[in-house]
Design an enzyme around this catalytic site. Sequence first.
Site, PDB file in Angstrom:
ATOM      1  NE  ARG A 126     -40.576  92.585  49.566  1.00  0.00           N
ATOM      2  CZ  ARG A 126     -40.954  91.377  49.953  1.00  0.00           C
ATOM      3  NH1 ARG A 126     -40.899  91.047  51.219  1.00  0.00           N
ATOM      4  NH2 ARG A 126     -41.398  90.518  49.073  1.00  0.00           N
ATOM      5  CB  ALA A 127     -34.042  96.018  55.194  1.00  0.00           C
TER       6      ALA A 127
END
Length: 403
Positions: free
Chosen positions: A329-330
């Site tokens: 998700r980063a």
Amino acid sequence: MTEPELTQPEAEPKERVAHSFRSLRELVDHVSGKNLPPLSSEDGRVTEQLPFPFLGIVGQQEMKLALLLGLINPNVGGILLIGPRGTAKTTAVRSLLDLLPMVERSTCPYGCLPEDIETSGINAVCPDCAKKFAEGTPLTAPDKVRLIELPLNARLEDVVGGIDERAAIHERMRIRRGILAQADLNLLYIDEINLLGDDIIDSILDAAAQGSYTVRRGPIAATYRSRFVLIGSMNPEEGRLRPQILDRFGLRVIVRGLNDASQRLEAYRRVQAYLANPRQMVNQFAAEMEAAADEIRSAREQIKKVVVPDAVANPAIALVQKMKIDSLRAEITWFESARAYAAADGRNEVTNDDLKVVAPMALRLRRSVFMNDYFKGQVGEEKELSVLLNGFGNKRSKKKSRI
Ligand SMILES: [Zn+2]
């Protein structure tokens, strides 16, 4: 209403206002530093409910930027505002009302859409909509994105929906739409998200991630769309947020109190002006708010064309790895928010500078100390296992070759 000292939005041509700024960011920066003319408070204390103007919030540039990026690109995957009380978190979220763009929405209380008929036939919609469809009447109409606030005392049944005892004529009508279904194509705001029960928070995060959810009550089941931008706020003094929940928020903004004394004074003056005469305060920013809403509208169109070139993406991924962040998700959030930023600037390609601006809100609070320690502790066992397995394979093959 007499407002003698005001700059009326009509007085300035809209076009000029909309194009006097190079980007949405520039507009936000400029307006935040704007000095208000002296206010008249003759006809103050208006009873109507008007949100504080978004662009009237002093400072807090990162919070404002994060919220705007969320409006431009729902794929940023939610925004978490972390900070003490009295830092304008809730004010900022509510003030988005005047900036919200338009979407195409079902006009039916059961949320029937033409897609339902295309995928599952005419019985998938309620009798009213089936009739409309047959007559060629559209089932949707353009509507403003809305801000749905989750009440603090919401129960799971309110969130996902429950059986409607009264209306039972048609499958579709048996289950009452919950808050999640109402939040479809809207913004869902949860204040004090760290105080919410685990079952509720899990159902919200699952629905947000999948864009739809299914409610089952005995033999009855109904699936609802839930494509919304989740905005949460929390005061860390009042309790932690589970790390797995924290990870599911795209952007994380740490909202601190204003440091600068002159900014604090300006903030006080604006709050005072707003309390004395909300309408007048709102009008002070009306022209810029309209320009910002226009910018958001065009950025939402532009973003479809915005790409992240490999030459920009590769070093960014290397940086994420260097930070020892495991969650994918980063980079998803990082790239999606950079795309929104480039779109707001009217460009079709993400640059390193775009990535730099949005990096802190996409990447902070992503590293898991627990997981890093856990993986470190695991190294010894992994080595031992690999030595044993080597021996294991060799012996077996030797034995086999002797036979
Ligand atoms: Zn319907």
